[in-house]
Design a protein around this motif. Structure first.
Motif, PDB file in Angstrom:
ATOM      1  N   MET A  27       0.822  -1.201   0.000  1.00 20.37           N
ATOM      2  CA  MET A  27       0.000   0.000   0.000  1.00 20.37           C
ATOM      3  C   MET A  27       0.861   1.259   0.000  1.00 20.37           C
ATOM      4  N   GLN A  28       1.925   1.210   0.818  1.00 26.36           N
ATOM      5  CA  GLN A  28       2.817   2.371   0.885  1.00 26.36           C
ATOM      6  C   GLN A  28       3.463   2.624  -0.465  1.00 26.36           C
ATOM      7  N   LEU A  29       3.898   1.545  -1.098  1.00 21.40           N
ATOM      8  CA  LEU A  29       4.552   1.677  -2.393  1.00 21.40           C
ATOM      9  C   LEU A  29       3.555   2.134  -3.459  1.00 21.40           C
ATOM     10  N   LYS A  30       2.343   1.607  -3.371  1.00 20.42           N
ATOM     11  CA  LYS A  30       1.322   2.015  -4.339  1.00 20.42           C
ATOM     12  C   LYS A  30       0.993   3.495  -4.170  1.00 20.42           C
ATOM     13  N   SER A  31       0.888   3.924  -2.906  1.00 17.96           N
ATOM     14  CA  SER A  31       0.630   5.343  -2.657  1.00 17.96           C
ATOM     15  C   SER A  31       1.764   6.203  -3.175  1.00 17.96           C
ATOM     16  N   ALA A  32       3.013   5.691  -3.001  1.00 15.41           N
ATOM     17  CA  ALA A  32       4.169   6.431  -3.492  1.00 15.41           C
ATOM     18  C   ALA A  32       4.155   6.528  -5.009  1.00 15.41           C
ATOM     19  N   ILE A  33       3.733   5.432  -5.667  1.00 20.39           N
ATOM     20  CA  ILE A  33       3.633   5.450  -7.133  1.00 20.39           C
ATOM     21  C   ILE A  33       2.592   6.468  -7.573  1.00 20.39           C
ATOM     22  N   ASN A  34       1.452   6.441  -6.873  1.00 21.16           N
ATOM     23  CA  ASN A  34       0.405   7.410  -7.186  1.00 21.16           C
ATOM     24  C   ASN A  34       0.883   8.832  -6.917  1.00 21.16           C
ATOM     25  N   LEU A  35       1.623   8.967  -5.810  1.00 20.14           N
ATOM     26  CA  LEU A  35       2.114  10.288  -5.463  1.00 20.14           C
ATOM     27  C   LEU A  35       3.108  10.796  -6.499  1.00 20.14           C
ATOM     28  N   ARG A  36       3.912   9.867  -7.034  1.00 13.98           N
ATOM     29  CA  ARG A  36       4.866  10.263  -8.066  1.00 13.98           C
ATOM     30  C   ARG A  36       4.120  10.843  -9.261  1.00 13.98           C
ATOM     31  N   GLU A  37       2.989  10.236  -9.579  1.00 17.89           N
ATOM     32  CA  GLU A  37       2.181  10.760 -10.674  1.00 17.89           C
ATOM     33  C   GLU A  37       1.571  12.101 -10.290  1.00 17.89           C
ATOM     34  N   ARG A  38       1.136  12.181  -9.018  1.00 18.95           N
ATOM     35  CA  ARG A  38       0.544  13.440  -8.563  1.00 18.95           C
ATOM     36  C   ARG A  38       1.587  14.557  -8.544  1.00 18.95           C
ATOM     37  N   GLU A  39       2.834  14.189  -8.226  1.00 19.40           N
ATOM     38  CA  GLU A  39       3.887  15.207  -8.173  1.00 19.40           C
ATOM     39  C   GLU A  39       4.084  15.879  -9.528  1.00 19.40           C
ATOM     40  N   LYS A  40       3.881  15.102 -10.583  1.00 23.26           N
ATOM     41  CA  LYS A  40       3.984  15.698 -11.915  1.00 23.26           C
ATOM     42  C   LYS A  40       2.887  16.741 -12.102  1.00 23.26           C
ATOM     43  N   VAL A  41       1.694  16.381 -11.653  1.00 23.86           N
ATOM     44  CA  VAL A  41       0.566  17.314 -11.733  1.00 23.86           C
ATOM     45  C   VAL A  41       0.825  18.516 -10.837  1.00 23.86           C
ATOM     46  N   GLU A  42       1.370  18.234  -9.637  1.00 19.95           N
ATOM     47  CA  GLU A  42       1.650  19.310  -8.697  1.00 19.95           C
ATOM     48  C   GLU A  42       2.640  20.310  -9.291  1.00 19.95           C
ATOM     49  N   TYR A  43       3.645  19.774  -9.967  1.00 18.70           N
ATOM     50  CA  TYR A  43       4.646  20.652 -10.570  1.00 18.70           C
ATOM     51  C   TYR A  43       4.005  21.581 -11.612  1.00 18.70           C
ATOM     52  N   LYS A  44       3.114  21.008 -12.421  1.00 22.75           N
ATOM     53  CA  LYS A  44       2.422  21.825 -13.414  1.00 22.75           C
ATOM     54  C   LYS A  44       1.542  22.858 -12.731  1.00 22.75           C
ATOM     55  N   ASN A  45       0.892  22.429 -11.648  1.00 17.77           N
ATOM     56  CA  ASN A  45       0.036  23.360 -10.915  1.00 17.77           C
ATOM     57  C   ASN A  45       0.841  24.510 -10.308  1.00 17.77           C
ATOM     58  N   MET A  46       2.034  24.151  -9.803  1.00 17.23           N
ATOM     59  CA  MET A  46       2.880  25.185  -9.214  1.00 17.23           C
ATOM     60  C   MET A  46       3.302  26.215 -10.268  1.00 17.23           C
ATOM     61  N   LEU A  47       3.627  25.707 -11.469  1.00 17.74           N
ATOM     62  CA  LEU A  47       3.973  26.629 -12.548  1.00 17.74           C
ATOM     63  C   LEU A  47       2.796  27.535 -12.884  1.00 17.74           C
ATOM     64  N   LEU A  48       1.622  26.940 -12.914  1.00 14.71           N
ATOM     65  CA  LEU A  48       0.421  27.698 -13.212  1.00 14.71           C
ATOM     66  C   LEU A  48       0.132  28.728 -12.129  1.00 14.71           C
ATOM     67  N   LEU A  49       0.343  28.298 -10.840  1.00 13.75           N
ATOM     68  CA  LEU A  49       0.107  29.209  -9.725  1.00 13.75           C
ATOM     69  C   LEU A  49       1.087  30.389  -9.763  1.00 13.75           C
ATOM     70  N   ASP A  50       2.352  30.088 -10.076  1.00 14.97           N
ATOM     71  CA  ASP A  50       3.342  31.162 -10.186  1.00 14.97           C
ATOM     72  C   ASP A  50       2.973  32.128 -11.307  1.00 14.97           C
ATOM     73  N   ALA A  51       2.528  31.528 -12.401  1.00  9.23           N
ATOM     74  CA  ALA A  51       2.196  32.369 -13.544  1.00  9.23           C
ATOM     75  C   ALA A  51       1.005  33.247 -13.238  1.00  9.23           C
ATOM     76  N   LEU A  52       0.026  32.726 -12.564  1.00 12.16           N
ATOM     77  CA  LEU A  52      -1.204  33.478 -12.286  1.00 12.16           C
ATOM     78  C   LEU A  52      -1.123  34.275 -10.992  1.00 12.16           C
ATOM     79  N   GLY A  53      -0.061  34.022 -10.186  1.00 10.51           N
ATOM     80  CA  GLY A  53       0.095  34.763  -8.928  1.00 10.51           C
ATOM     81  C   GLY A  53      -0.957  34.429  -7.911  1.00 10.51           C
ATOM     82  N   LYS A  54      -1.446  33.200  -7.943  1.00 10.75           N
ATOM     83  CA  LYS A  54      -2.491  32.828  -6.980  1.00 10.75           C
ATOM     84  C   LYS A  54      -1.884  32.516  -5.618  1.00 10.75           C
TER      85      LYS A  54
END
Length: 691
Positions: free
Chosen positions: A446-473
């Motif tokens: 379960m821990q490893l599966k969550s980590a795998i999912n989190l790795r995928e989420r981190e990619k999304v998070e990175y894009k979101n962070m770029l978007l947040l920086d760009a929009l100044g939210k």
């Protein structure tokens, strides 16, 4: 008579008088010298008498003097204690001391004493005043006058009763020793200069050799090269006379190349000169006990090492290191399944595949179905390969090894990874190893599966962070994301908890006490992980700005905390001065005081615990203090204690985040926090809040 004759007589008389005076003077001087000499002789005689008396009284063994008729004349203290008679109050003879059955032997020895003037090594029984029979060893000699006439006899009497009893016991046990040795459940090995001389049935059966086969081997032949130096170090000390025995845990090679873990107790058998004649080794099989202890340690270590970790690589490295140490293997690899490519990728390793930068060298990628690893990934069934030379699926990675164990990591019925380990010896891995790795795979799935999912989420998070920086939210989305992750983490933990309870319920009559303890440890770990996630959520929810600023009466905050917190009866909380009303966020201020007071309660080991809260009103800020008389904190930890996940005392209640929350709230108010502490005396936390 003429005048001349008278003068001659006078002169002669004068000379006679003068000669007499000279003679008297010489006589006086000689008398004085004789007197002084006699005085010195008398003093010397007294001194020697005292010395002899001291020697007599301080002889450790009994010392006896008797006349030639057998009457006892004198005892020293040891003789009085041995025989029980007081010569000052009673008269006794040698016959009173003799044991009746030994009288004839005593008379013969006495004749020898009279004829030769001495006898040695006389052993017989004597009878004490209390009719207790004791065995004694006597050396005796005659005491004679100048004319060579015997006037007495003296003897040194040593009590050898216990020695005699031990000797008789040893003689009785000697005949039983062979039977005991042969029927002992513990292996017994007799060696000489490292060569095996004799073995019993137990060690022969355990190692799989016959007695004849073992007699042709040395200790080194059945030891692992890595363990032999440790044994040799003790043997060297034993040869030098520094030790007579030692105990160590070591491995032995069985005839089929499998491993025996044993507690080995080695004792030296020395000759009269102190040289080692033989060495006796007691070999107790502790393979099962060691396996159980290692399994428990492994589960604990894996569970603890995974706390707070959500990085897939970090998790994999922790699993690899722990399993390699448990298996005592120089090779262990974790593979992760790449669904898109349908391949297995090496993400962590232990052993020769790791370079100086702690990176995997020459990573290999296996298609599903290829090799033993790929086959297990396809089937989802763990395997042990006892001899890889006989399995054509075996794929050589960095070097050829003869044993391999491969276990799938399964989540929601799908293989997500593989645990694979190898060992140079054949028949090395056991069913217990397999069962343990299957349990570990289930624990980390379960821990490893969550980590795998989190790795995928981190990619999304990175894009979101770029978007947040760009929009100044603001970071509202990030806080919301923390709640989502917290929920996602708690869900699999609850699933694991449910699964553990189902397994316990379904198999409650099958598990032994060790297994039940293991399940209890898993449940405790799950509770702590859930608390950790909750604390992380609180920590992450504290932003960088004060959002809700109102007047807060800290006195009412403390009063509420006294109602909310569990405060044991032996601990009292006192507010020394009235606390101020300050502008701020009530919830965050409550978190600040709550964590400090909770710590003071949690780590108080005194029968009368005391927590004191105080404040000083400075010009631009308030300086608060929370003081306790608990266990204290050593100075070397003062700098790190406010770091997240840093807990000095590991416990179910402590996640290592409480003081991090305190620090974050104080920082939010642009304040400072520090502590003063002495171990076992108490701790005072000081912090300032800007007005």
């Amino acid at each position: 008579m003429s005048q001349d004759q008278l003068d001659i007589y006078k002169r002669a008389l004068e000379r006679e008088k003068q000669a007499r005076k000279e003679a008297e003077k010489i006589l006086e001087e000689k008398s004085r010298e004789l007197f002084q000499t006699s005085q010195k002789l008398e003093e010397l005689l007294i001194e020697k008498s005292n010395q002899l008396q001291g020697i007599f009284e301080n002889i450790v063994d009994a010392y006896v003097i008797m006349d030639v008729n057998g009457n006892i004349l004198k005892f020293n203290d040891a003789a009085t204690q041995l025989f029980g008679y007081n010569l000052e109050k009673e008269n006794i003879t040698a016959m009173d001391l003799l044991y009746k059955e030994d009288i004839h032997y005593a008379m013969e020895s006495y004749k020898e004493l009279i004829n030769k003037g001495h006898f040695k090594d006389y052993e017989a029984r004597i009878l004490t005043k209390n009719n207790e029979v004791r065995w004694v060893h006597i050396n005796a000699s005659l005491v004679k006058e100048k004319n060579n006439v015997s006037i007495a006899a003296q003897g040194i009497v040593r009590d050898i009763t216990e020695t005699k009893q031990i000797s008789e016991t040893l003689e009785e046990q000697k005949s039983e020793l062979d039977a005991i040795v042969q029927n002992s459940s513990i292996g017994i090995v007799l060696t000489q200069n490292g060569k095996i001389v004799r073995t019993n049935d137990s060690i022969q059966k355990t190692l799989g050799y016959t007695e004849e086969e073992l007699s042709k081997l040395t200790v080194k032949d059945i030891s692992f090269p890595e363990d032999f130096p440790q044994s040799q170090e003790h043997i060297t000390k034993m040869d030098a006379g520094e030790i007579d025995n030692f105990v160590l845990h070591k491995r032995y090679k069985k005839k089929n190349d499998s491993v025996l873990w044993a507690k080995t107790t080695v004792s030296a058998v020395r000759d009269n000169k102190g040289n080692i004649k033989y060495q006796v080794a007691l070999v107790e099989d502790v393979t099962f006990e060691r396996e159980q202890a290692l399994v428990l340690d492994l589960i604990n270590d894996v569970a603890k090492s995974l706390l707070g970790k959500m990085d897939i690589y970090e998790i994999a490295w922790e699993i690899t290191n722990n399993i390699a140490q448990y298996l005592d293997s120089k090779d262990c690899v974790i593979y992760i399944l790449d669904k898109e490519k349908n391949t297995l990728e090496q993400i962590s390793a232990y052993g020769n595949k790791i370079n100086a930068d702690n990176e995997i060298e020459n990573k290999i990628t296996l298609p599903i179905g290829d090799g033993i690893v790929g086959s297990v990934a396809r089937s989802g069934v763990a395997e042990i390969i006892s001899d890889t030379r006989k399995d054509n699926r075996y794929v050589v990675d960095d070097e050829i090894r003869l044993s391999e164990i491969t276990v799938p990591i399964i989540s929601d019925g799908e293989v997500i990874g593989i645990i694979d380990a190898e060992h140079p010896l054949k028949n090395y891995f056991t069913k217990e190893h397999l069962k343990t790795l299957v349990n570990i795979a289930s624990l980390v799935a379960m821990q490893l599966k969550s980590a795998i999912n989190l790795r995928e989420r981190e990619k999304v998070e990175y894009k979101n962070m770029l978007l947040l920086d760009a929009l100044g939210k603001s970071n509202d989305e990030l806080q919301e994301y923390a709640h989502i992750v917290s929920h996602d983490l708690k869900s699999p933990l609850r699933s694991i908890d449910a699964l553990v309870n189902w397994i316990k319920e379904d198999n409650k009559d099958l598990f032994d006490e060790v297994s039940k303890q293991n399940f209890a440890l898993i449940e405790t770990t799950l509770e702590k992980m859930e608390q950790l996630i909750s604390d992380i959520l609180i920590y992450s929810s504290i932003g960088n700005e004060l959002e809700d600023s109102r007047e807060v009466d800290l006195n009412s905050v403390i009063a509420e905390l006294k109602q909310i917190l569990f405060v044991p009866d032996h601990i009292s909380i006192e507010v020394l001065n009235k606390l101020p009303v300050i502008k701020g966020d009530r919830t965050k201020l409550q978190q600040l005081f709550q964590n400090l007071i909770s710590n003071a309660i949690k780590f108080n080991n005194k029968n009368n615990g005391l927590i004191e809260i105080d404040v000083k009103d400075e010009k631009s800020y308030y300086q608060f203090s929370v003081k306790d008389n608990g266990i204290g904190i050593e100075k070397e930890y003062h700098d790190n204690i406010f770091k997240i996940f840093h807990s000095l005392k590991k416990s179910k209640e402590s996640t290592g985040i409480g003081l991090s929350i305190v620090k974050k709230v104080v920082d939010l108010y642009k304040g400072d926090i520090w502590l003063e502490s002495e171990p076992n005396e108490g701790t005072t936390f000081h912090f300032t809040l800007k007005k």
